[in-house]
Design a protein around this motif. Structure first.
Motif, short mmCIF file in Angstrom:
data_model
loop_
_atom_site.label_atom_id
_atom_site.label_comp_id
_atom_site.label_asym_id
_atom_site.label_seq_id
_atom_site.Cartn_x
_atom_site.Cartn_y
_atom_site.Cartn_z
N ASP A 183 -5.05 15.28 -55.50
CA ASP A 183 -5.56 14.78 -54.36
C ASP A 183 -6.82 15.44 -54.00
OD1 ASP A 183 -3.40 13.07 -53.77
OD2 ASP A 183 -2.76 14.39 -52.44
N LEU A 187 -10.68 13.68 -54.04
CA LEU A 187 -11.67 14.04 -52.88
C LEU A 187 -13.11 14.14 -53.47
CD1 LEU A 187 -9.17 15.75 -50.15
CD2 LEU A 187 -10.13 13.21 -50.16
N ASP A 190 -14.59 11.21 -55.03
CA ASP A 190 -14.99 10.24 -54.11
C ASP A 190 -16.31 10.56 -53.64
OD1 ASP A 190 -12.87 8.65 -55.12
OD2 ASP A 190 -11.68 9.06 -53.43
N HIS A 191 -16.31 11.71 -53.28
CA HIS A 191 -17.53 12.37 -52.21
C HIS A 191 -18.78 12.26 -53.01
CE1 HIS A 191 -19.93 15.04 -50.15
NE2 HIS A 191 -20.13 15.87 -51.11
N GLU A 340 -8.01 20.19 -48.29
CA GLU A 340 -8.98 19.62 -47.57
C GLU A 340 -10.46 19.70 -48.13
OE1 GLU A 340 -10.82 20.33 -43.01
OE2 GLU A 340 -9.18 21.59 -43.79
N LEU A 341 -11.07 18.94 -48.13
CA LEU A 341 -12.47 18.75 -48.74
C LEU A 341 -13.42 19.49 -47.73
CD1 LEU A 341 -14.65 18.07 -51.11
CD2 LEU A 341 -14.98 15.96 -49.73
#
Length: 350
Positions: A183, A187, A190-191, A340-341
């Motif tokens: 995940d 992230l 995708d960013h 967490e990104l």
């Protein structure tokens, strides 16, 4: 000869200066108005479902007021337990593993357990049994970011094993505690895609490990969904100087220059930032750089790193809790720990 300050009341008998007798569980029971069996249940953390919370608070309060400490050695001998766990890590120099230890030790202390920290002598290679007999010295083993095959010498003692950040398909562990590593890489990808990046270089860890394999797989799978995206993989050592050289190769290789360097951890990302500057380029105006872990280093560099925060202390807490649960004959909590990104200054539009 008598001291000038001596008085007729001065004594030097056996009783002088003798410390008071330490309180016993019977004293605690009397002060709390309960039986010794109840004191044993509460202070042994076995009271839930047998004693009310109010009674447990009374017992703990009486123990604190009297300064009572259970005789752990006698209890451990009676139970056949050492109340000690071994935490095996690849290295002591990485902040991530120090935080894993902090979380494990905190949870262990809440249950009167101790944690012995042991680095594998060969990094992710085989770990020797650090004791003449691990079974005699330990109740269980927790291993972070290592292959189960690297623990054969310790597992031979027949101790319960909890694996952290490790391949759940490997047999032999009593429980696994993993992070949402895939995940996290999705992230990051995708960013960068949302910022318009299509030319990527993956600075992949040169260390063979499940957690790094997952990062590579997640990155390549995400980019396969984007027709015009390309990715070049360059393997990098987990140190700043080696990572700098790997990043220079990635940026000066054949073909169009990558606009984003996706790094397997923050130390590699720090080396990548140095490479960008040495080539006369800028982060993030010319090249975006991302890390993984969110170590203290991530906010010490300039610009600060966009990275994936891995809650390492939570990993240690969950790992120790899983071992305690296994020792109690129950099934540990399942599910990956979320990541967490952290978007910071090292990433910008292509």
């Amino acid at each position: 000869m008598t001291s000038p300050d001596a008085t007729p009341d001065d004594t030097s008998g056996a009783g002088a200066g003798t410390p008071p007798t330490p309180p016993t569980s019977r004293d605690v029971a009397r002060a709390a108005g309960v039986s010794q069996a109840t004191v044993s249940l509460v202070l042994g953390d076995k009271w839930r479902g047998r004693v009310s919370e109010r009674t447990a608070d009374l017992v703990r309060g009486a123990a604190r007021e009297l300064g009572y400490r259970p005789n752990l050695a006698a209890r451990n001998l009676r139970l056949g337990r050492t109340r000690t766990a071994l935490l095996v890590v690849p290295a002591l120099t990485n902040e991530f593993f120090a935080r894993v230890y902090a979380g494990a030790a905190r949870t262990a202390a809440e249950h009167d357990f101790g944690v012995v920290l042991y680095p594998s002598p060969e990094g992710t290679g085989p770990a020797r049994d650090p004791f003449a007999s691990a079974q005699a010295a330990l109740d269980g083993v927790i291993a972070s970011s290592m292959a189960t095959g690297a623990l054969e010498a310790i597992r031979g003692a027949g101790l319960p094993l909890v694996m952290l950040d490790s391949d759940p398909a490997d047999p032999g562990a009593a429980a696994y505690v993993n992070l949402g590593i895939a995940d996290g890489m999705r992230l990051v990808t995708d960013h960068l895609l949302a910022l318009g990046h299509r030319r990527f270089a993956h600075l992949a860890s040169a260390v063979a490990s499940w957690t790094f394999d997952v990062r590579a797989t997640a990155l390549h799978e995400a980019l396969r969904q984007v027709p015009d995206a390309v990715v070049r993989t360059v393997h990098a050592p987990l140190d700043v100087h080696g990572a700098r050289r790997a990043a220079e190769l990635a940026l000066t290789g054949p073909g169009p220059r990558p606009t984003a360097l996706v790094c397997d951890d923050d130390i590699v990302a720090a080396g990548a930032c140095k490479a960008v500057r040495r080539l006369g380029l800028r982060v993030p105006e010319d090249v975006s750089v991302t890390g993984f872990d969110d170590l203290a280093l991530a906010t010490a560099v300039e610009p600060e790193l966009t990275t994936v925060r891995l809650p390492a202390e939570r990993v240690g807490e969950r790992g120790m809790a899983a071992l305690l649960t296994v020792l109690d004959g129950r099934t540990p909590e399942g599910g990956d720990i979320p990541v967490e990104l952290m978007v910071r200054g090292s990433s910008a539009p292509a």
